[in-house]
Design a protein around this motif. Structure first.
Motif, PDB file in Angstrom:
ATOM      1  N   GLY A 246      14.176   7.382  -5.855  1.00 59.88           N
ATOM      2  CA  GLY A 246      15.094   6.658  -4.974  1.00 59.88           C
ATOM      3  C   GLY A 246      14.370   5.944  -3.847  1.00 59.88           C
ATOM      4  O   GLY A 246      14.668   4.785  -3.525  1.00 59.88           O
ATOM      5  N   VAL A 247      13.388   6.609  -3.263  1.00 61.05           N
ATOM      6  CA  VAL A 247      12.593   5.996  -2.191  1.00 61.05           C
ATOM      7  C   VAL A 247      11.816   4.804  -2.735  1.00 61.05           C
ATOM      8  O   VAL A 247      11.776   3.729  -2.109  1.00 61.05           O
ATOM      9  N   LEU A 248      11.196   4.968  -3.894  1.00 57.70           N
ATOM     10  CA  LEU A 248      10.439   3.869  -4.495  1.00 57.70           C
ATOM     11  C   LEU A 248      11.347   2.681  -4.822  1.00 57.70           C
ATOM     12  O   LEU A 248      10.971   1.527  -4.574  1.00 57.70           O
ATOM     13  N   TYR A 249      12.513   2.942  -5.337  1.00 53.99           N
ATOM     14  CA  TYR A 249      13.455   1.860  -5.640  1.00 53.99           C
ATOM     15  C   TYR A 249      13.805   1.090  -4.366  1.00 53.99           C
ATOM     16  O   TYR A 249      13.794  -0.146  -4.347  1.00 53.99           O
ATOM     17  N   ASP A 250      14.120   1.826  -3.293  1.00 49.94           N
ATOM     18  CA  ASP A 250      14.469   1.180  -2.025  1.00 49.94           C
ATOM     19  C   ASP A 250      13.320   0.329  -1.505  1.00 49.94           C
ATOM     20  O   ASP A 250      13.533  -0.786  -1.017  1.00 49.94           O
ATOM     21  N   LYS A 251      12.110   0.821  -1.614  1.00 51.50           N
ATOM     22  CA  LYS A 251      10.950   0.077  -1.106  1.00 51.50           C
ATOM     23  C   LYS A 251      10.670  -1.160  -1.954  1.00 51.50           C
ATOM     24  O   LYS A 251      10.312  -2.205  -1.432  1.00 51.50           O
ATOM     25  N   ARG A 252      10.796  -1.026  -3.265  1.00 53.42           N
ATOM     26  CA  ARG A 252      10.523  -2.157  -4.169  1.00 53.42           C
ATOM     27  C   ARG A 252      11.569  -3.253  -4.068  1.00 53.42           C
ATOM     28  O   ARG A 252      11.278  -4.415  -4.356  1.00 53.42           O
ATOM     29  N   THR A 253      12.779  -2.897  -3.703  1.00 49.58           N
ATOM     30  CA  THR A 253      13.863  -3.890  -3.629  1.00 49.58           C
ATOM     31  C   THR A 253      14.224  -4.257  -2.192  1.00 49.58           C
ATOM     32  O   THR A 253      15.255  -4.894  -1.961  1.00 49.58           O
ATOM     33  N   ASP A 254      13.383  -3.888  -1.245  1.00 51.24           N
ATOM     34  CA  ASP A 254      13.609  -4.199   0.164  1.00 51.24           C
ATOM     35  C   ASP A 254      13.650  -5.715   0.354  1.00 51.24           C
ATOM     36  O   ASP A 254      12.698  -6.411  -0.018  1.00 51.24           O
ATOM     37  N   PRO A 255      14.733  -6.262   0.915  1.00 47.67           N
ATOM     38  CA  PRO A 255      14.819  -7.719   1.136  1.00 47.67           C
ATOM     39  C   PRO A 255      13.674  -8.256   1.999  1.00 47.67           C
ATOM     40  O   PRO A 255      13.255  -9.400   1.826  1.00 47.67           O
ATOM     41  N   GLU A 256      13.148  -7.447   2.897  1.00 48.71           N
ATOM     42  CA  GLU A 256      12.038  -7.905   3.739  1.00 48.71           C
ATOM     43  C   GLU A 256      10.796  -8.192   2.901  1.00 48.71           C
ATOM     44  O   GLU A 256      10.030  -9.096   3.213  1.00 48.71           O
ATOM     45  N   LEU A 257      10.609  -7.456   1.839  1.00 44.55           N
ATOM     46  CA  LEU A 257       9.489  -7.707   0.935  1.00 44.55           C
ATOM     47  C   LEU A 257       9.605  -9.115   0.346  1.00 44.55           C
ATOM     48  O   LEU A 257       8.629  -9.864   0.311  1.00 44.55           O
ATOM     49  N   GLY A 258      10.806  -9.490  -0.076  1.00 45.18           N
ATOM     50  CA  GLY A 258      11.040 -10.834  -0.595  1.00 45.18           C
ATOM     51  C   GLY A 258      10.843 -11.909   0.452  1.00 45.18           C
ATOM     52  O   GLY A 258      10.274 -12.963   0.172  1.00 45.18           O
ATOM     53  N   GLN A 259      11.286 -11.636   1.674  1.00 46.75           N
ATOM     54  CA  GLN A 259      11.104 -12.609   2.764  1.00 46.75           C
ATOM     55  C   GLN A 259       9.618 -12.835   3.026  1.00 46.75           C
ATOM     56  O   GLN A 259       9.185 -13.979   3.207  1.00 46.75           O
ATOM     57  N   LEU A 260       8.852 -11.773   3.063  1.00 47.05           N
ATOM     58  CA  LEU A 260       7.413 -11.907   3.305  1.00 47.05           C
ATOM     59  C   LEU A 260       6.750 -12.702   2.192  1.00 47.05           C
ATOM     60  O   LEU A 260       5.908 -13.568   2.452  1.00 47.05           O
TER      61      LEU A 260
ATOM     62  N   ARG B  80       0.835  -1.206   0.000  1.00 47.22           N
ATOM     63  CA  ARG B  80       0.000   0.000   0.000  1.00 47.22           C
ATOM     64  C   ARG B  80       0.867   1.253   0.000  1.00 47.22           C
ATOM     65  O   ARG B  80       0.559   2.236  -0.677  1.00 47.22           O
ATOM     66  N   GLU B  81       1.957   1.223   0.775  1.00 44.21           N
ATOM     67  CA  GLU B  81       2.859   2.368   0.811  1.00 44.21           C
ATOM     68  C   GLU B  81       3.509   2.585  -0.561  1.00 44.21           C
ATOM     69  O   GLU B  81       3.589   3.720  -1.045  1.00 44.21           O
ATOM     70  N   ILE B  82       3.937   1.512  -1.206  1.00 45.59           N
ATOM     71  CA  ILE B  82       4.527   1.618  -2.545  1.00 45.59           C
ATOM     72  C   ILE B  82       3.489   2.173  -3.522  1.00 45.59           C
ATOM     73  O   ILE B  82       3.795   3.040  -4.351  1.00 45.59           O
ATOM     74  N   ASP B  83       2.249   1.694  -3.417  1.00 45.09           N
ATOM     75  CA  ASP B  83       1.183   2.177  -4.292  1.00 45.09           C
ATOM     76  C   ASP B  83       0.917   3.667  -4.063  1.00 45.09           C
ATOM     77  O   ASP B  83       0.734   4.421  -5.030  1.00 45.09           O
ATOM     78  N   ALA B  84       0.919   4.102  -2.820  1.00 39.36           N
ATOM     79  CA  ALA B  84       0.706   5.526  -2.517  1.00 39.36           C
ATOM     80  C   ALA B  84       1.842   6.370  -3.098  1.00 39.36           C
ATOM     81  O   ALA B  84       1.600   7.441  -3.678  1.00 39.36           O
ATOM     82  N   LEU B  85       3.058   5.893  -2.969  1.00 37.42           N
ATOM     83  CA  LEU B  85       4.200   6.621  -3.533  1.00 37.42           C
ATOM     84  C   LEU B  85       4.135   6.651  -5.060  1.00 37.42           C
ATOM     85  O   LEU B  85       4.499   7.658  -5.685  1.00 37.42           O
ATOM     86  N   ASN B  86       3.674   5.573  -5.678  1.00 40.35           N
ATOM     87  CA  ASN B  86       3.462   5.573  -7.134  1.00 40.35           C
ATOM     88  C   ASN B  86       2.419   6.617  -7.523  1.00 40.35           C
ATOM     89  O   ASN B  86       2.563   7.288  -8.551  1.00 40.35           O
ATOM     90  N   GLY B  87       1.368   6.730  -6.717  1.00 46.60           N
ATOM     91  CA  GLY B  87       0.345   7.741  -6.967  1.00 46.60           C
ATOM     92  C   GLY B  87       0.912   9.154  -6.895  1.00 46.60           C
ATOM     93  O   GLY B  87       0.586  10.018  -7.720  1.00 46.60           O
ATOM     94  N   ILE B  88       1.772   9.384  -5.922  1.00 45.72           N
ATOM     95  CA  ILE B  88       2.421  10.692  -5.799  1.00 45.72           C
ATOM     96  C   ILE B  88       3.286  10.960  -7.021  1.00 45.72           C
ATOM     97  O   ILE B  88       3.285  12.067  -7.582  1.00 45.72           O
ATOM     98  N   SER B  89       4.026   9.943  -7.451  1.00 45.90           N
ATOM     99  CA  SER B  89       4.878  10.085  -8.626  1.00 45.90           C
ATOM    100  C   SER B  89       4.045  10.427  -9.857  1.00 45.90           C
ATOM    101  O   SER B  89       4.415  11.301 -10.655  1.00 45.90           O
ATOM    102  N   SER B  90       2.924   9.755 -10.011  1.00 44.83           N
ATOM    103  CA  SER B  90       2.038  10.033 -11.152  1.00 44.83           C
ATOM    104  C   SER B  90       1.490  11.451 -11.096  1.00 44.83           C
ATOM    105  O   SER B  90       1.412  12.145 -12.114  1.00 44.83           O
ATOM    106  N   LEU B  91       1.109  11.874  -9.903  1.00 43.99           N
ATOM    107  CA  LEU B  91       0.585  13.227  -9.738  1.00 43.99           C
ATOM    108  C   LEU B  91       1.652  14.274 -10.066  1.00 43.99           C
ATOM    109  O   LEU B  91       1.375  15.277 -10.737  1.00 43.99           O
TER     110      LEU B  91
END
Length: 128
Positions: free
Chosen positions: A99-113, A62-73
């Motif tokens: 840069g923030v979006l890249y860090d969130k999308r490639t976060d190792p914890e995301l892969g673990q989950l 959801r946080e990544i999606d919100a940041l994508n929305g900001i980027s689009s805006l």
């Protein structure tokens, strides 16, 4: 030997695995009940663990999606409304956000989950 057997008996009795007072014999029906209790508790723990992992994953997505929305805006505003003198400022904003979006999308914890939840597909509902 006897102390170890008594300790084991005490620990297994707590789980309902021992039937005999001497602690040297297992009653299969009692063992079965005890094992069922352990499996139920284990499955309940797994379900809670998986649900927590699912909640963490969806919060991150959801946080990544919100940041994508900001980027689009920001992109829309750049094309439609932004004054021409604000280009360098917008460039810095979009760069920082990328840069923030890249860090969130490639976060190792995301892969673990995702790996944890891959193993839990039988426990999750079809929407999850």
């Amino acid at each position: 030997g006897d102390e170890l057997a008594a300790g084991c008996h005490h620990n297994l009795s707590m789980l309902g695995l021992f039937d005999s007072p001497s602690g040297y014999g297992l009653c299969s029906s009692t063992m079965s009940v005890g094992i069922r209790r352990m499996v139920a508790t284990h499955n309940k723990f797994d379900l809670i663990h998986w649900m927590q992992a699912y909640d963490e994953l969806t919060a991150k997505l959801r946080e990544i999606d919100a940041l994508n929305g900001i980027s689009s805006l920001l992109g829309w505003d750049e094309l439609v409304m932004m004054p021409s003198g604000a280009v360098s400022s917008r460039c810095a904003q979009k760069s920082a956000l990328a840069g923030v979006l890249y860090d969130k999308r490639t976060d190792p914890e995301l892969g673990q989950l995702l790996r944890q939840l891959r193993d839990a597909t039988a426990e999750l509902n079809p929407v999850q």
